[in-house]
Design a protein around this motif. Sequence first.
Motif, short mmCIF file in Angstrom:
data_model
loop_
_atom_site.label_atom_id
_atom_site.label_comp_id
_atom_site.label_asym_id
_atom_site.label_seq_id
_atom_site.Cartn_x
_atom_site.Cartn_y
_atom_site.Cartn_z
N ARG A 22 0.84 -1.21 0.00
CA ARG A 22 0.00 0.00 0.00
C ARG A 22 0.87 1.25 0.00
O ARG A 22 0.65 2.18 -0.79
CB ARG A 22 -0.95 0.02 1.20
N ASN A 26 0.98 4.04 -2.84
CA ASN A 26 0.59 5.40 -2.45
C ASN A 26 1.69 6.39 -2.82
O ASN A 26 1.41 7.49 -3.31
CB ASN A 26 0.27 5.48 -0.96
N ALA A 89 -11.71 -1.32 -7.84
CA ALA A 89 -11.19 -1.44 -6.48
C ALA A 89 -9.67 -1.46 -6.54
O ALA A 89 -9.08 -2.01 -7.48
CB ALA A 89 -11.70 -2.71 -5.82
N ASP A 90 -9.06 -0.87 -5.53
CA ASP A 90 -7.60 -0.88 -5.44
C ASP A 90 -7.19 -0.75 -3.98
O ASP A 90 -7.95 -0.25 -3.16
CB ASP A 90 -6.99 0.26 -6.26
N SER A 92 -4.54 1.10 -3.05
CA SER A 92 -3.99 2.44 -2.86
C SER A 92 -5.05 3.53 -2.98
O SER A 92 -5.60 3.76 -4.05
CB SER A 92 -2.89 2.71 -3.89
N GLN A 93 -5.29 4.23 -1.89
CA GLN A 93 -6.22 5.35 -1.94
C GLN A 93 -5.66 6.49 -2.80
O GLN A 93 -6.41 7.19 -3.48
CB GLN A 93 -6.53 5.87 -0.53
N LEU A 96 -6.58 5.64 -6.30
CA LEU A 96 -8.02 5.83 -6.46
C LEU A 96 -8.36 7.31 -6.58
O LEU A 96 -9.21 7.71 -7.38
CB LEU A 96 -8.78 5.20 -5.30
N ASP A 97 -7.68 8.14 -5.79
CA ASP A 97 -7.94 9.58 -5.83
C ASP A 97 -7.51 10.20 -7.15
O ASP A 97 -7.97 11.29 -7.50
CB ASP A 97 -7.22 10.29 -4.67
N TYR A 108 -13.81 1.34 -4.70
CA TYR A 108 -13.64 0.80 -3.36
C TYR A 108 -12.16 0.67 -3.05
O TYR A 108 -11.39 0.19 -3.89
CB TYR A 108 -14.27 -0.61 -3.27
N GLN A 109 -11.79 1.08 -1.85
CA GLN A 109 -10.44 0.80 -1.40
C GLN A 109 -10.49 -0.49 -0.61
O GLN A 109 -11.12 -0.55 0.45
CB GLN A 109 -9.88 1.93 -0.53
N ASP A 111 -8.29 -4.46 0.22
CA ASP A 111 -7.12 -5.31 0.14
C ASP A 111 -7.49 -6.56 -0.65
O ASP A 111 -8.24 -7.40 -0.16
CB ASP A 111 -6.67 -5.66 1.56
#
Length: 113
Positions: A22, A26, A89-90, A92-93, A96-97, A108-109, A111
């Motif tokens: 993650r 990130n 879905a991933d 890493s936020q 996603l951002d 969706y964040q 695992d």
Amino acid sequence: MAQKDIGNKVPLHTLKTTNQVRDFYNDWGGEKKYDQDMLDWDYTGPKEVVDTLKEYATDKDMLIFDAGCGSGLVGQALRDQGFLKFDGADLSQTLLDAIPPNLYRSLYQVDLN
């Protein structure tokens, strides 16, 4: 993926925990570094995924789940080819951002490891 200039930039085999993975993504996703590397490396994965899907999909309105959607490169390729309904879905936020607004129906964040 073209192997140009990758070197040791993607040491995924050295990451032992979900938190390490993650944190890696990130960091890589910040300041659009991930997307720029994909361009620099001539990454063809999203096109290949969508080309394969087009070969077998008879309904472009079917629901697609993009697991590990990252910054939305596959989603953009799906939209470019007329697919309309996809969620992503991933882990890493940050990635996603980075996805353009309204590209995916839902994100969706999670695992997925």
